[in-house]
Design a protein around this motif. Structure first.
Motif, PDB file in Angstrom:
ATOM      1  N   VAL A 221      61.321  46.121  98.319  1.00  0.00           N
ATOM      2  CA  VAL A 221      60.427  46.876  97.432  1.00  0.00           C
ATOM      3  C   VAL A 221      59.734  47.985  98.223  1.00  0.00           C
ATOM      4  O   VAL A 221      59.632  49.127  97.752  1.00  0.00           O
ATOM      5  CB  VAL A 221      59.394  45.936  96.766  1.00  0.00           C
ATOM      6  CG1 VAL A 221      58.259  46.717  96.117  1.00  0.00           C
ATOM      7  CG2 VAL A 221      60.077  45.032  95.753  1.00  0.00           C
ATOM      8  N   ARG A 222      59.277  47.666  99.440  1.00  0.00           N
ATOM      9  CA  ARG A 222      58.637  48.685 100.284  1.00  0.00           C
ATOM     10  C   ARG A 222      59.615  49.825 100.587  1.00  0.00           C
ATOM     11  O   ARG A 222      59.264  51.007 100.511  1.00  0.00           O
ATOM     12  CB  ARG A 222      58.149  48.070 101.599  1.00  0.00           C
ATOM     13  CG  ARG A 222      56.687  47.738 101.616  1.00  0.00           C
ATOM     14  CD  ARG A 222      56.132  47.417 102.997  1.00  0.00           C
ATOM     15  NE  ARG A 222      56.982  46.664 103.890  1.00  0.00           N
ATOM     16  CZ  ARG A 222      57.133  45.328 103.890  1.00  0.00           C
ATOM     17  NH1 ARG A 222      56.475  44.601 103.018  1.00  0.00           N
ATOM     18  NH2 ARG A 222      57.924  44.738 104.751  1.00  0.00           N
ATOM     19  N   GLN A 223      60.860  49.468 100.927  1.00  0.00           N
ATOM     20  CA  GLN A 223      61.863  50.487 101.219  1.00  0.00           C
ATOM     21  C   GLN A 223      62.159  51.348  99.996  1.00  0.00           C
ATOM     22  O   GLN A 223      62.305  52.571 100.107  1.00  0.00           O
ATOM     23  CB  GLN A 223      63.150  49.834 101.732  1.00  0.00           C
ATOM     24  CG  GLN A 223      63.009  49.233 103.111  1.00  0.00           C
ATOM     25  CD  GLN A 223      64.240  48.444 103.540  1.00  0.00           C
ATOM     26  OE1 GLN A 223      65.048  48.022 102.716  1.00  0.00           O
ATOM     27  NE2 GLN A 223      64.385  48.253 104.845  1.00  0.00           N
ATOM     28  N   ALA A 224      62.241  50.730  98.844  1.00  0.00           N
ATOM     29  CA  ALA A 224      62.501  51.485  97.612  1.00  0.00           C
ATOM     30  C   ALA A 224      61.350  52.434  97.319  1.00  0.00           C
ATOM     31  O   ALA A 224      61.576  53.592  96.922  1.00  0.00           O
ATOM     32  CB  ALA A 224      62.726  50.520  96.444  1.00  0.00           C
ATOM     33  N   ARG A 225      60.129  51.986  97.524  1.00  0.00           N
ATOM     34  CA  ARG A 225      58.973  52.860  97.288  1.00  0.00           C
ATOM     35  C   ARG A 225      58.985  54.044  98.252  1.00  0.00           C
ATOM     36  O   ARG A 225      58.644  55.173  97.866  1.00  0.00           O
ATOM     37  CB  ARG A 225      57.676  52.069  97.420  1.00  0.00           C
ATOM     38  CG  ARG A 225      57.427  51.169  96.238  1.00  0.00           C
ATOM     39  CD  ARG A 225      56.120  50.426  96.355  1.00  0.00           C
ATOM     40  NE  ARG A 225      55.914  49.616  95.166  1.00  0.00           N
ATOM     41  CZ  ARG A 225      55.239  48.497  95.142  1.00  0.00           C
ATOM     42  NH1 ARG A 225      54.655  48.040  96.239  1.00  0.00           N
ATOM     43  NH2 ARG A 225      55.106  47.811  94.020  1.00  0.00           N
ATOM     44  N   GLU A 226      59.365  53.785  99.505  1.00  0.00           N
ATOM     45  CA  GLU A 226      59.457  54.870 100.483  1.00  0.00           C
ATOM     46  C   GLU A 226      60.515  55.884 100.051  1.00  0.00           C
ATOM     47  O   GLU A 226      60.303  57.099 100.174  1.00  0.00           O
ATOM     48  CB  GLU A 226      59.803  54.315 101.866  1.00  0.00           C
ATOM     49  CG  GLU A 226      58.668  53.561 102.519  1.00  0.00           C
ATOM     50  CD  GLU A 226      59.095  52.850 103.801  1.00  0.00           C
ATOM     51  OE1 GLU A 226      60.225  53.082 104.291  1.00  0.00           O
ATOM     52  OE2 GLU A 226      58.284  52.060 104.320  1.00  0.00           O
ATOM     53  N   GLN A 227      61.641  55.397  99.542  1.00  0.00           N
ATOM     54  CA  GLN A 227      62.686  56.310  99.080  1.00  0.00           C
ATOM     55  C   GLN A 227      62.207  57.134  97.893  1.00  0.00           C
ATOM     56  O   GLN A 227      62.492  58.335  97.821  1.00  0.00           O
ATOM     57  CB  GLN A 227      63.941  55.536  98.690  1.00  0.00           C
ATOM     58  CG  GLN A 227      64.713  55.032  99.871  1.00  0.00           C
ATOM     59  CD  GLN A 227      65.982  54.312  99.456  1.00  0.00           C
ATOM     60  OE1 GLN A 227      66.126  53.887  98.304  1.00  0.00           O
ATOM     61  NE2 GLN A 227      66.911  54.173 100.385  1.00  0.00           N
ATOM     62  N   VAL A 228      61.488  56.516  96.977  1.00  0.00           N
ATOM     63  CA  VAL A 228      60.956  57.245  95.820  1.00  0.00           C
ATOM     64  C   VAL A 228      60.008  58.336  96.297  1.00  0.00           C
ATOM     65  O   VAL A 228      60.090  59.491  95.843  1.00  0.00           O
ATOM     66  CB  VAL A 228      60.265  56.284  94.830  1.00  0.00           C
ATOM     67  CG1 VAL A 228      59.438  57.044  93.802  1.00  0.00           C
ATOM     68  CG2 VAL A 228      61.296  55.400  94.144  1.00  0.00           C
ATOM     69  N   ARG A 229      59.117  58.001  97.231  1.00  0.00           N
ATOM     70  CA  ARG A 229      58.186  59.014  97.757  1.00  0.00           C
ATOM     71  C   ARG A 229      58.950  60.157  98.429  1.00  0.00           C
ATOM     72  O   ARG A 229      58.610  61.329  98.266  1.00  0.00           O
ATOM     73  CB  ARG A 229      57.209  58.379  98.749  1.00  0.00           C
ATOM     74  CG  ARG A 229      56.051  57.657  98.083  1.00  0.00           C
ATOM     75  CD  ARG A 229      54.944  57.328  99.082  1.00  0.00           C
ATOM     76  NE  ARG A 229      55.393  56.454 100.159  1.00  0.00           N
ATOM     77  CZ  ARG A 229      55.413  55.124 100.106  1.00  0.00           C
ATOM     78  NH1 ARG A 229      54.998  54.504  99.014  1.00  0.00           N
ATOM     79  NH2 ARG A 229      55.821  54.413 101.121  1.00  0.00           N
ATOM     80  N   TYR A 230      59.998  59.817  99.175  1.00  0.00           N
ATOM     81  CA  TYR A 230      60.797  60.827  99.859  1.00  0.00           C
ATOM     82  C   TYR A 230      61.434  61.779  98.850  1.00  0.00           C
ATOM     83  O   TYR A 230      61.342  63.003  98.981  1.00  0.00           O
ATOM     84  CB  TYR A 230      61.872  60.147 100.706  1.00  0.00           C
ATOM     85  CG  TYR A 230      62.884  61.095 101.297  1.00  0.00           C
ATOM     86  CD1 TYR A 230      62.568  61.870 102.402  1.00  0.00           C
ATOM     87  CD2 TYR A 230      64.153  61.220 100.739  1.00  0.00           C
ATOM     88  CE1 TYR A 230      63.487  62.748 102.949  1.00  0.00           C
ATOM     89  CE2 TYR A 230      65.086  62.099 101.269  1.00  0.00           C
ATOM     90  CZ  TYR A 230      64.748  62.857 102.377  1.00  0.00           C
ATOM     91  OH  TYR A 230      65.663  63.722 102.899  1.00  0.00           O
TER      92      TYR A 230
ATOM     93  N   GLU B 113      60.591  62.255  95.701  1.00  0.00           N
ATOM     94  CA  GLU B 113      59.565  63.001  94.987  1.00  0.00           C
ATOM     95  C   GLU B 113      59.089  64.180  95.824  1.00  0.00           C
ATOM     96  O   GLU B 113      58.832  65.269  95.304  1.00  0.00           O
ATOM     97  CB  GLU B 113      58.391  62.090  94.615  1.00  0.00           C
ATOM     98  CG  GLU B 113      58.683  61.173  93.454  1.00  0.00           C
ATOM     99  CD  GLU B 113      57.550  60.197  93.167  1.00  0.00           C
ATOM    100  OE1 GLU B 113      56.696  59.966  94.053  1.00  0.00           O
ATOM    101  OE2 GLU B 113      57.523  59.657  92.053  1.00  0.00           O
ATOM    102  N   GLY B 114      58.986  63.973  97.134  1.00  0.00           N
ATOM    103  CA  GLY B 114      58.631  65.069  98.038  1.00  0.00           C
ATOM    104  C   GLY B 114      59.680  66.170  98.021  1.00  0.00           C
ATOM    105  O   GLY B 114      59.348  67.366  98.007  1.00  0.00           O
ATOM    106  N   LEU B 115      60.949  65.775  98.041  1.00  0.00           N
ATOM    107  CA  LEU B 115      62.021  66.775  97.968  1.00  0.00           C
ATOM    108  C   LEU B 115      61.958  67.558  96.662  1.00  0.00           C
ATOM    109  O   LEU B 115      62.142  68.781  96.650  1.00  0.00           O
ATOM    110  CB  LEU B 115      63.394  66.109  98.095  1.00  0.00           C
ATOM    111  CG  LEU B 115      63.818  65.665  99.488  1.00  0.00           C
ATOM    112  CD1 LEU B 115      65.207  65.024  99.432  1.00  0.00           C
ATOM    113  CD2 LEU B 115      63.816  66.823 100.458  1.00  0.00           C
ATOM    114  N   LEU B 116      61.715  66.860  95.559  1.00  0.00           N
ATOM    115  CA  LEU B 116      61.585  67.551  94.271  1.00  0.00           C
ATOM    116  C   LEU B 116      60.436  68.560  94.304  1.00  0.00           C
ATOM    117  O   LEU B 116      60.567  69.681  93.801  1.00  0.00           O
ATOM    118  CB  LEU B 116      61.355  66.545  93.149  1.00  0.00           C
ATOM    119  CG  LEU B 116      62.589  65.936  92.518  1.00  0.00           C
ATOM    120  CD1 LEU B 116      62.180  64.855  91.519  1.00  0.00           C
ATOM    121  CD2 LEU B 116      63.427  66.984  91.831  1.00  0.00           C
ATOM    122  N   GLY B 117      59.339  68.144  94.910  1.00  0.00           N
ATOM    123  CA  GLY B 117      58.201  69.059  95.026  1.00  0.00           C
ATOM    124  C   GLY B 117      58.558  70.293  95.836  1.00  0.00           C
ATOM    125  O   GLY B 117      58.194  71.420  95.469  1.00  0.00           O
TER     126      GLY B 117
END
Length: 76
Positions: free
Chosen positions: A41-50, A52-56
């Protein structure tokens, strides 16, 4: 009808101890599984943040806020 002899106190104690060992083993296995799932779950959240950062970054670099389908079309 013959009555079945009741298990002796020692037999019952041994059965209970065996059950207790099985339960403790299962609890240990479940704790390991929980730790593994927490990690995933922690790894998945990190990937989502990553991502989302790329989208930004893409939105900022392209000067407008495109929809997801536009981003996919431009990247493809």
């Amino acid at each position: 009808m013959a009555r079945r002899p009741s298990p002796s106190l020692v037999d019952r104690e041994e059965a209970l101890l065996a059950t207790q060992r099985e339960i403790l083993s299962e609890v240990s296995r479940l704790r390991r599984e929980e730790a593994y799932l927490d990690l995933k779950v922690r790894q998945a959240r990190e990937q989502v943040r990553y991502y989302e950062g790329l989208l930004g970054l893409l939105r900022r670099d392209w000067g407008k806020i495109p929809g997801l389908s536009d981003l996919v079309r431009k990247l493809g």
